[in-house]
Structures are given as structure tokens and as C-alpha cells.
Design a protein around this motif. Structure first.
Motif, PDB file in Angstrom:
ATOM      1  N   GLY A 122      13.199   6.981 -24.834  1.00  0.00           N
ATOM      2  CA  GLY A 122      11.945   7.255 -24.017  1.00  0.00           C
ATOM      3  C   GLY A 122      12.023   8.024 -22.632  1.00  0.00           C
ATOM      4  N   GLY A 123      13.400   8.709 -22.697  1.00  0.00           N
ATOM      5  CA  GLY A 123      13.377   9.587 -21.329  1.00  0.00           C
ATOM      6  C   GLY A 123      14.181   8.470 -20.182  1.00  0.00           C
ATOM      7  N   ARG A 124      14.245   7.463 -20.524  1.00  0.00           N
ATOM      8  CA  ARG A 124      15.205   6.699 -19.338  1.00  0.00           C
ATOM      9  C   ARG A 124      16.254   6.338 -20.012  1.00  0.00           C
ATOM     10  N   LEU A 125      17.137   6.057 -18.891  1.00  0.00           N
ATOM     11  CA  LEU A 125      18.593   5.456 -19.032  1.00  0.00           C
ATOM     12  C   LEU A 125      18.526   4.294 -19.257  1.00  0.00           C
ATOM     13  N   VAL A 126      18.902   3.487 -20.468  1.00  0.00           N
ATOM     14  CA  VAL A 126      19.162   2.247 -21.047  1.00  0.00           C
ATOM     15  C   VAL A 126      20.347   1.436 -20.904  1.00  0.00           C
ATOM     16  N   GLY A 127      21.347   2.367 -20.785  1.00  0.00           N
ATOM     17  CA  GLY A 127      22.752   1.708 -20.779  1.00  0.00           C
ATOM     18  C   GLY A 127      23.844   2.791 -20.807  1.00  0.00           C
ATOM     19  N   SER A 128      24.856   2.424 -20.550  1.00  0.00           N
ATOM     20  CA  SER A 128      26.185   3.493 -20.197  1.00  0.00           C
ATOM     21  C   SER A 128      27.304   2.753 -20.701  1.00  0.00           C
ATOM     22  N   SER A 129      28.269   3.365 -21.240  1.00  0.00           N
ATOM     23  CA  SER A 129      29.729   2.663 -21.527  1.00  0.00           C
ATOM     24  C   SER A 129      30.703   3.944 -21.655  1.00  0.00           C
ATOM     25  N   THR A 130      31.872   3.514 -21.939  1.00  0.00           N
ATOM     26  CA  THR A 130      32.806   4.415 -22.218  1.00  0.00           C
ATOM     27  C   THR A 130      33.438   4.412 -23.578  1.00  0.00           C
ATOM     28  N   ILE A 131      34.074   5.458 -24.059  1.00  0.00           N
ATOM     29  CA  ILE A 131      34.939   5.360 -25.412  1.00  0.00           C
ATOM     30  C   ILE A 131      36.125   6.231 -25.148  1.00  0.00           C
ATOM     31  N   ASP A 132      37.379   5.818 -25.625  1.00  0.00           N
ATOM     32  CA  ASP A 132      38.579   6.463 -25.387  1.00  0.00           C
ATOM     33  C   ASP A 132      39.109   6.824 -26.938  1.00  0.00           C
ATOM     34  N   THR A 133      39.350   8.140 -27.077  1.00  0.00           N
ATOM     35  CA  THR A 133      39.516   8.592 -28.514  1.00  0.00           C
ATOM     36  C   THR A 133      41.162   8.728 -28.779  1.00  0.00           C
ATOM     37  N   GLN A 134      41.812   8.057 -27.952  1.00  0.00           N
ATOM     38  CA  GLN A 134      43.222   7.848 -27.821  1.00  0.00           C
ATOM     39  C   GLN A 134      43.634   7.291 -29.329  1.00  0.00           C
ATOM     40  N   LEU A 172      16.283  -9.644 -19.554  1.00  0.00           N
ATOM     41  CA  LEU A 172      16.872 -10.189 -20.817  1.00  0.00           C
ATOM     42  C   LEU A 172      18.208 -10.570 -20.832  1.00  0.00           C
ATOM     43  N   GLN A 173      18.689 -11.411 -21.714  1.00  0.00           N
ATOM     44  CA  GLN A 173      19.977 -11.997 -21.775  1.00  0.00           C
ATOM     45  C   GLN A 173      20.712 -10.646 -22.096  1.00  0.00           C
ATOM     46  N   ALA A 174      21.886 -10.324 -21.105  1.00  0.00           N
ATOM     47  CA  ALA A 174      23.001  -9.337 -21.428  1.00  0.00           C
ATOM     48  C   ALA A 174      22.079  -8.043 -21.023  1.00  0.00           C
ATOM     49  N   ALA A 175      21.122  -8.130 -20.407  1.00  0.00           N
ATOM     50  CA  ALA A 175      20.306  -6.709 -20.021  1.00  0.00           C
ATOM     51  C   ALA A 175      21.001  -5.659 -19.568  1.00  0.00           C
ATOM     52  N   SER A 176      22.125  -5.983 -18.902  1.00  0.00           N
ATOM     53  CA  SER A 176      22.959  -4.932 -18.204  1.00  0.00           C
ATOM     54  C   SER A 176      24.177  -4.538 -18.921  1.00  0.00           C
ATOM     55  N   VAL A 177      24.271  -5.196 -20.118  1.00  0.00           N
ATOM     56  CA  VAL A 177      25.556  -4.911 -20.705  1.00  0.00           C
ATOM     57  C   VAL A 177      25.325  -4.071 -22.091  1.00  0.00           C
ATOM     58  N   VAL A 178      26.232  -3.094 -22.480  1.00  0.00           N
ATOM     59  CA  VAL A 178      26.408  -2.648 -23.580  1.00  0.00           C
ATOM     60  C   VAL A 178      27.597  -3.005 -24.522  1.00  0.00           C
ATOM     61  N   SER A 199      25.071  -1.875 -29.006  1.00  0.00           N
ATOM     62  CA  SER A 199      23.953  -2.810 -29.046  1.00  0.00           C
ATOM     63  C   SER A 199      23.598  -2.612 -27.497  1.00  0.00           C
ATOM     64  N   VAL A 200      22.511  -2.194 -27.156  1.00  0.00           N
ATOM     65  CA  VAL A 200      21.975  -2.062 -26.052  1.00  0.00           C
ATOM     66  C   VAL A 200      20.378  -2.729 -25.832  1.00  0.00           C
ATOM     67  N   ALA A 201      20.339  -3.453 -24.589  1.00  0.00           N
ATOM     68  CA  ALA A 201      19.316  -4.159 -24.296  1.00  0.00           C
ATOM     69  C   ALA A 201      18.729  -3.351 -23.012  1.00  0.00           C
ATOM     70  N   PRO A 202      17.388  -2.668 -23.356  1.00  0.00           N
ATOM     71  CA  PRO A 202      17.120  -1.597 -22.406  1.00  0.00           C
ATOM     72  C   PRO A 202      16.215  -2.079 -21.252  1.00  0.00           C
ATOM     73  N   VAL A 203      15.733  -3.444 -21.099  1.00  0.00           N
ATOM     74  CA  VAL A 203      14.934  -3.675 -20.091  1.00  0.00           C
ATOM     75  C   VAL A 203      15.969  -4.693 -18.976  1.00  0.00           C
ATOM     76  N   MET A 204      15.975  -4.165 -17.854  1.00  0.00           N
ATOM     77  CA  MET A 204      16.705  -4.570 -16.795  1.00  0.00           C
ATOM     78  C   MET A 204      16.117  -5.340 -15.659  1.00  0.00           C
ATOM     79  N   PRO A 205      16.823  -6.350 -14.955  1.00  0.00           N
ATOM     80  CA  PRO A 205      16.291  -7.037 -13.972  1.00  0.00           C
ATOM     81  C   PRO A 205      15.715  -5.826 -12.972  1.00  0.00           C
TER      82      PRO A 205
END
Length: 771
Positions: free
Chosen positions: A498-510, A650-656, A524-530
Motif C-alpha cells: 500500500g505504498g508504505r514500508l512494512v518490513g526490511s530484512s537481508t538475504i545472503d545467496t552464498q 502487534l506481537q513481533a510487529a518490528s520483526v520479519v 512473514s511480516v506484521a505491518p503495524v508498528m508501535p
């Protein structure tokens, strides 16, 4: 004699307490008979006033009145009714005894401060009727100003025409135009609508609204909305269904648009008139003697869901019928049509799902006028299919805003967002071949962490941490993204919905193999943050009102559903006013509004300790409308709002979560679902789940439900439709019961079943991978 006597005399019997609803497309409108004010006599012409309405009635409510010989009922009185705790109108009382006479009074209207009232009543002097040359009492329009708690001596307006009727006043929001009905000479016939303009402290000579509005019949009971829309009743306009029907026109140049009939169920074979609607065009009242009830004219309330009155009326127009759409997919480099491309067309409003209510509807965050608003939305599978040999896919949709997602093996997924409102939509989509040489094939599934809903339409921005190159791919209806990445490289993954950043992470293709089998991952992303701020729309009726609207309870039920699902979620309920009135009064008013919201939430079982009501008064305006500034009603309205501010989210809202790890760090809960033991008749809902789910599988989910009995009902539906392997499962950390139609070793098998469910069984489904 009251002007109402000449045109509305039919009394229809029926049943009070009537509640009925009509759904047209995505907008629902509900109507309710206000049994608390309606009698066997006449109740009509409501107008908003503080925490309820003022209206006209043959119920004297203790006032002394003459009997009208034609009606065999008491003369009309001006009454007031307040809304009770459930939003219904309560037992009426006299509005202002100092304005009452022995004869007919009303209808009335107020200026936006409610300090001046305009009303029509029979001519009289010292309690004696004044008769015109034809021997009848005529109606004239008066004004009165409130001083303290009482209304001053009524003063007749200068344009009253003594030998004819002037009645039914309606004042514009800025107070400079007064509309009314009159049978004075020079009209088109019967009663016509006129407008008088404020000139200093007086009023101009009235101007007839003209042929576009008036007819040889009767045009009566006007109401002018803040946006300039004029609603009124007529006996002789087109599409009339009988008696008085309600119509509306809008300003156009120096005149008005062609009158539009409000249609059924507003208009009936009887008399329908006196409509008013609030600033947001969501709630209102009107009068009718053709919709059933205990007596003659009765007052009904109405409110819309998932849209406004304008949206509802638009849906009833011919052009609001389904319109055609054709997607034409070609190779961008060669221009050749691409057969077999997957096309999905979905309603854009469902992009940011943050939960589901008890009925399984989606709880979404939608941006309205730049603000996040919480809304319910019925799950919509949309259109889906594959392009033919000419690269074409065709179908029909209801007018609205849509997301078109196109995917094909070996090409970069393409997504478009656009309004589709008229017939003849041909959408060209040019696909770019994916640069796969030396690349690792990557497939990822994006899901809402708490609701198990796929993040259809989510944008996934992949940033190569070595080169800085950025690529954007989009999730399909199953939340799946498909891309090709450089091996032995670290990427930052930003997920937007919906045009808003809801989560960030990193991946390593090693260690990922170039040109090898696809590497699959689950995000798995919880998009509502404190700290998030969500506006709760449509809470209050009007200026100086602190009571909840009936439909506000439905909006707040979404908050209740979220808070039940999220026991760690605490919120501040923040209420704001506009700048009119004193700062002290506005502070008190806003606190009362916030307290009212909390009272409702606690009545639904939410612990008061999780709720903090705060009234901010006029201290936090959205715009420059502060004391001394000249602003329109719409500008003031933007500052009147109630917001839900997340104190703890929400629980784990800042976690991906990415395949068993949190943002590439500590372990997350196991990804495999567990099977739920079946309910037996009369058994309680089990407190825990049993059994063990299967990992490394693709589940076809045919619905997720907060209540287990709803899930078991869907399970029975699937089994009866020929899905013997269907089961109810729970995904880790999800509060929902998901109904699986089956689990499969490959995505293609699962997608085949998904399409069968949606095409043959009309059941919404999606595929979820468990690795």
C-alpha cells in the motif's frame, strides 16, 4: 393550515423496529425505523442538532396545540430527540417551548453554530390565527437567536409573501444562502424551490431555482449539503415512483445538474422526503410513509458501509454496471504476444491487510485524503487466468481502483495500478525477459505474520549490497515473488505494501547455484508498528456532538477484533476538535468523545488498562484553521477526528521472519502448521491444537477464521465438494484457524487446486508454502 397537509395525507400501517439492508456492489446501506420517536401520527423533516435530531411531529409531547380538522390530529410541534447509548433516537421532548404556538410549526434548520434557528410556522398574532384572503392560515419563515439556554422572540424574514406559503427553510453551511419552498406567484406551478441571499443583516428577494429543478408539480423539503448538493422532494420529476420522491442536484455553472432520483429503497410508492446527510455523507435520516411502520410519515435513519452515499448512488447508475477489461501481454523486445502469462486483477483496497474480523472480513489500512483509515473489506478473489495465443485475457469488473499483476516464467513480474471506471478498457502490458544467465532462481512467499494472509501486490525492493543496484518485484495473489539474483551476494530486502514500508530484512545467496533449482523462502511480516497512527472515521454526527454514531460501533468492532487477537496491543484513543468554540470547551468535548470510544471498547470486553483516552481539543490541527482564520466547513472537518495511536503494537510487529530466523538472526518459531482436532456436536472449542503438520509442502488455504466453528463449517463445505484431504490447521503464532483443502509436494499441483476452488466452487483460496 400546515403546508404538509396539502401533499402528504396517506397513512400506511406496518411494523415498527424494522431493520433492513441492501447491498449493491461493494457498498452496503442499512436503514432502520426510528421506533423511539415514531407514533401513529406524523413524524418528519429531521435536522441534525447536537447529540440527535430536531424534527416535526403531531405528537405534542405535552405542548398545548389546536387540532387540525383535516388531519384529525394535533397541529405540528417542533420536538427534539437525543441518541441513546446504542445510537437509536430516544423518547422526544419539546425543542423550545418559547417557540411553540397553538398552530403548526416546522420544519426547522440551524446555522453551523446552532445559535440561530430558521423555521416555518402558521401566521398568528397574540395567539389568534391570521387568515389570508382565501380564509386559510399561511406559512411564513422566522428566525430566532439563542441567548443562554433560551431562544429569542421569532422574527419573520423580510421576503415572506403574506397571501402565499413560504416554508421548509434550509440554510447553506456558510450561512449566506437560504433555500425554501413557496407557492408564490411567478413559479412553475404548485410549490417551487427558491433561494434568498444574505445581504448584510437582511435577505435578498428570493430567486426561483428554475426549470432544471422546479416543475408544474410540488418541489418541497430542501436540504443543502456542505459540498453544494441540494436534496429535495418532488411529485413530478422523471422516474417518480409515486407521491413525493427524493432527488438531488449539484451546482453546474450558473445553474444545476439534471435532477437524479435517489432510487429504491429510499423512494417508495408512498411519500419520501426530508432527507438529511452528514458532512461525510455516511449517516443520515429521512421521512417516509411508504416503508412500513406504525403510522403515517415516519423517520428512518440510514448509514453506508465501505463507501459514501455518493458511492452508493453511483453504483445504481447504468455506468456502474460491470465494465469490460482486456489485458494484452507482449514481449517488450520483440513485440510478440505472450501466451500462458498469469494475469490477476484485484481490488486495490485490499493491499494492506492487518487482520480479519470475526466474520472473516479483511481488516485493512487504506489511505484516504492522506490519512491511514481502518476499514473492513470482504475478501475478493478478483479475476484470474492465463493469456491466450494472442496474449489476451478478458473479463468484467465493477468500476473501481484495481491492481493488475502479470507473471510468466522467464520474465520479470509486472504490476500496474489504475482506475477502471468506463467500458472499453484495453491494458497493454510489456514484459521484459529476466536476465537469468549465471543467476540463482529465487522464489519467496510474503505473508502477514499474524493473519496468515498472503501479501498480494506487495512491492519487494532488492538492493545488491555490493553494486547498489535496485530491482523491484511484485507479489502475486498468493504473495509469491519470483526473481533471479546474483550468487554469493548479500541483498537488502525492503517490503512495501500500500505504498508504505512494512518490513526490511537481508538475504545472503552464498552457495546458491547459478541456473539451478529455485531457492524458496518464506517472509512473514506484521505491518503495524508501535507508534502507528490510524484514523477511526465517522465517529460523530455534527458540531457540538459527543455521542457515537450507530456505524461507529462497526468501525470500532474492527479495533475490538484486532485487540482480541493481539493481547499485547495497547492504544491511545485520541480525539480532536476544530477551533470553533473556546479552547476550554473544545478540550472538554474532545475528552468526552475519547471517553465514549473507550466505554464502548470496554463494553466489548477489552481491558480498560489497555486503553488510554486523550482529548487534544483544538491543539493539533491538520491545517491552518486556527482561531481567527477563515475556513470552509470541509477544512474544519479535517480537524475533527478520532485516531488510534499504537502504544505497544502487534506481537513481533518490528520483526520479519525469514525461514526460521528473525532478520537472519535468532531462531523463530517453527514454520510447520499443526492439525486441529475436529469439533463434535456440543463440544467446547478446544484450548489447544493437536497433531503435527507436514513440512516441505504447499498448502491450499481455503479460508482463515478467528472462530473455530466457522472453520469447521468451511471444512464440511470442502469435504462435501469432494476434497477428502481437507483439514483445519493452525500456523505457528497465528490466532486463526486455517482450512486447508490439501497439501502438495509442488507449487503447480497446489495452484491447480487453488484455481479449481475459485473457478468451480466459488471459494477464495491461496497457496502457502511451508519449507
Amino acid at each position: 393550515m400546515h403546508i404538509r397537509n396539502h401533499i402528504l395525507t396517506l397513512l400506511l400501517a406496518g411494523c415498527t423496529g424494522l431493520l433492513f439492508a441492501q447491498t449493491v456492489g461493494p457498498v452496503t446501506i442499512q436503514f432502520k425505523n426510528e421506533a423511539g420517536v415514531n407514533t401513529k401520527g406524523l413524524e418528519f423533516s429531521p435536522t441534525f442538532y447536537e447529540d440527535g435530531i430536531v424534527f416535526i411531529s403531531t405528537n405534542t409531547a405535552g405542548l398545548k396545540k389546536e387540532t387540525d380538522p383535516a388531519l384529525k390530529l394535533p397541529a405540528m410541534s417542533i420536538l427534539r430527540s437525543r441518541r441513546d447509548a446504542e445510537g437509536a433516537l430516544s423518547t422526544p421532548e419539546p425543542f423550545a417551548k418559547e417557540l411553540s404556538t397553538l398552530y403548526h410549526e416546522g420544519p426547522v434548520c440551524f446555522d453551523r453554530t446552532a445559535e440561530n434557528v430558521y423555521f416555518s410556522r402558521n401566521t398568528e398574532l397574540n395567539g389568534k390565527p391570521i387568515l389570508a384572503a382565501d380564509g386559510r392560515q399561511k406559512m411564513r419563515i422566522y428566525s430566532s437567536r439563542k441567548t443562554g439556554s433560551t431562544w429569542g422572540e421569532p422574527a419573520p424574514l423580510p421576503f415572506n409573501f403574506g397571501e402565499f406559503d413560504d416554508c421548509h427553510p434550509a440554510i447553506s453551511i456558510d450561512g449566506d444562502k437560504l433555500f425554501f419552498s413557496s407557492n408564490r406567484p411567478g413559479g412553475k406551478g404548485g410549490m417551487d424551490l427558491y433561494v434568498s441571499y444574505k445581504v448584510g443583516d437582511s435577505w435578498s428577494e428570493p430567486v426561483n431555482l428554475g426549470d432544471g429543478v422546479n416543475t408544474a408539480g410540488n418541489e418541497v423539503f430542501p436540504f443543502i449539503h456542505a459540498d453544494g448538493t441540494l436534496y429535495y422532494a418532488s411529485t413530478a420529476l422523471e422516474e417518480n415512483k409515486g407521491g413525493l420522491d427524493m432527488y438531488f442536484v449539484r451546482p453546474e455553472g450558473s445553474g444545476w445538474t439534471k435532477p437524479a432520483n435517489l432510487g429504491t429503497p429510499f423512494n417508495t410508492a408512498g411519500d419520501d422526503f426530508g432527507l438529511i446527510v452528514d458532512l461525510n455523507k455516511i449517516n443520515g435520516y429521512y421521512s417516509s410513509n411508504g416503508a412500513g411502520g406504525a403510522g403515517g410519515d415516519e423517520i428512518f435513519n440510514f448509514h453506508t458501509e465501505n463507501g459514501t452515499l455518493d458511492d452508493y448512488l453511483l453504483q445504481n447508475k447504468p455506468q456502474a454496471q460491470p465494465v469490460d477489461i482486456k489485458v494484452v501481454v507482449t514481449d517488450k523486445r520483440t513485440g510478440q504476444p505472450l501466451a500462458g502469462a498469469d494475469v490477476k486483477i484485484t481490488n486495490a483496497a485490499g493491499e494492506n491487510v492487518i487482520g480479519r474480523d470475526d466474520a472473516g472480513n479483511l481488516i485493512t489500512l487504506q489511505t484516504v485524503d492522506g490519512q491511514d483509515v481502518i476499514k473492513a473489506m470482504t475478501p475478493n478473489g478478483g479475476l484470474s487466468g492465463n493469456t491466450d495465443n494472442q496474449g489476451r485475457f478478458a473479463g468484467e469488473v465493477v468500476p473501481g481502483s484495481y491492481v493488475i499483476n502479470v507473471a510468466k516464467q522467464g520474465y520479470q513480474t509486472k504490476q500496474l495500478r489504475l482506475p477502471i471506471t468506463q467500458p472499453g478498457n484495453e491494458i497493454p502490458v510489456q514484459m521484459e525477459q529476466a536476465n537469468v544467465a549465471g543467476k540463482a532462481h529465487w522464489q519467496a512467499s510474503m505473508f502477514n505474520y499474524m493473519t496468515n494472509a498472503p501479501m498480494a501486490g506487495a512491492a519487494v525492493v532488492l538492493t545488491n549490497q555490493t553494486t547498489g543496484q535496485r530491482d523491484t518485484v511484485y507479489a502475486d495473489e498468493n504473495g509469491l515473488v519470483d526473481s533471479y539474483l546474483d550468487p554469493n551476494t548479500k541483498y537488502k530486502v525492503d517490503i512495501l505494501q500500500g505504498g508504505r514500508l512494512v518490513g526490511s530484512s537481508t538475504i545472503d545467496t552464498q552457495g546458491w547455484a547459478a541456473n539451478g533449482p529455485a531457492i524458496t523462502q518464506n517472509f512473514s511480516v506484521a505491518p503495524v508498528m508501535p507508534g502507528s497512527k490510524i484514523e477511526l472515521p465517522n465517529i460523530y454526527y455534527n458540531f457540538n456532538d459527543a455521542t457515537l454514531r450507530p456505524d461507529a460501533r462497526q468501525d470500532l468492532n474492527l479495533v475490538v477484533a484486532l485487540m482480541r487477537q493481539q493481547p499485547t496491543m495497547t492504544v491511545e484513543l485520541a480525539s480532536h476538535t476544530d477551533c470553533r468554540g473556546s479552547a476550554y470547551y473544545n478540550q472538554d468535548l474532545s475528552q468526552r468523545r475519547a471517553n465514549g470510544v473507550v466505554e464502548y471498547l470496554t463494553s466489548q470486553g477489552i481491558d480498560r488498562a489497555r486503553l488510554r483516552p486523550v482529548g487534544y481539543g483544538e491543539s493539533e490541527p491538520r491545517n491552518t484553521c486556527t482561531d481567527g482564520e477563515a475556513c470552509t466547513e470541509q477544512q474544519h472537518a479535517r480537524n475533527r477526528r478520532t485516531e488510534m495511536r499504537m502504544i505497544s503494537g502487534l506481537q513481533a510487529a518490528s520483526v520479519v521472519y525469514v525461514d526460521g530466523q528473525i532478520n537472519g538472526g535468532e531462531p523463530a518459531p517453527q514454520n510447520a502448521p499443526v492439525k486441529v482436532a475436529p469439533l463434535t456436536p456440543g463440544s467446547p472449542v478446544p484450548a489447544s491444537t493437536v497433531g503435527t503438520g507436514q513440512r516441505n509442502a504447499y498448502y491450499v488455504i481455503a479460508g482463515s477464521f478467528l472462530m473455530e466453528n466457522r472453520a469447521q463449517n468451511r471444512l464440511s463445505e470442502l469435504q462435501a465438494a469432494g476434497y477428502p484431504d481437507a483439514e483445519v490447521i493452525r500456523f505457528p503464532n497465528s490466532t486463526f484457524y486455517s482450512v486447508s483443502a490439501g497439501k502438495f509436494a509442488s507449487r503447480s499441483e497446489a495452484v491447480t487446486v487453488e484455481k479449481k476452488l475459485e473457478g468451480e466452487n466459488n471459494i477464495e483460496a491461496f497457496v502457502r508454502a511451508v519449507q
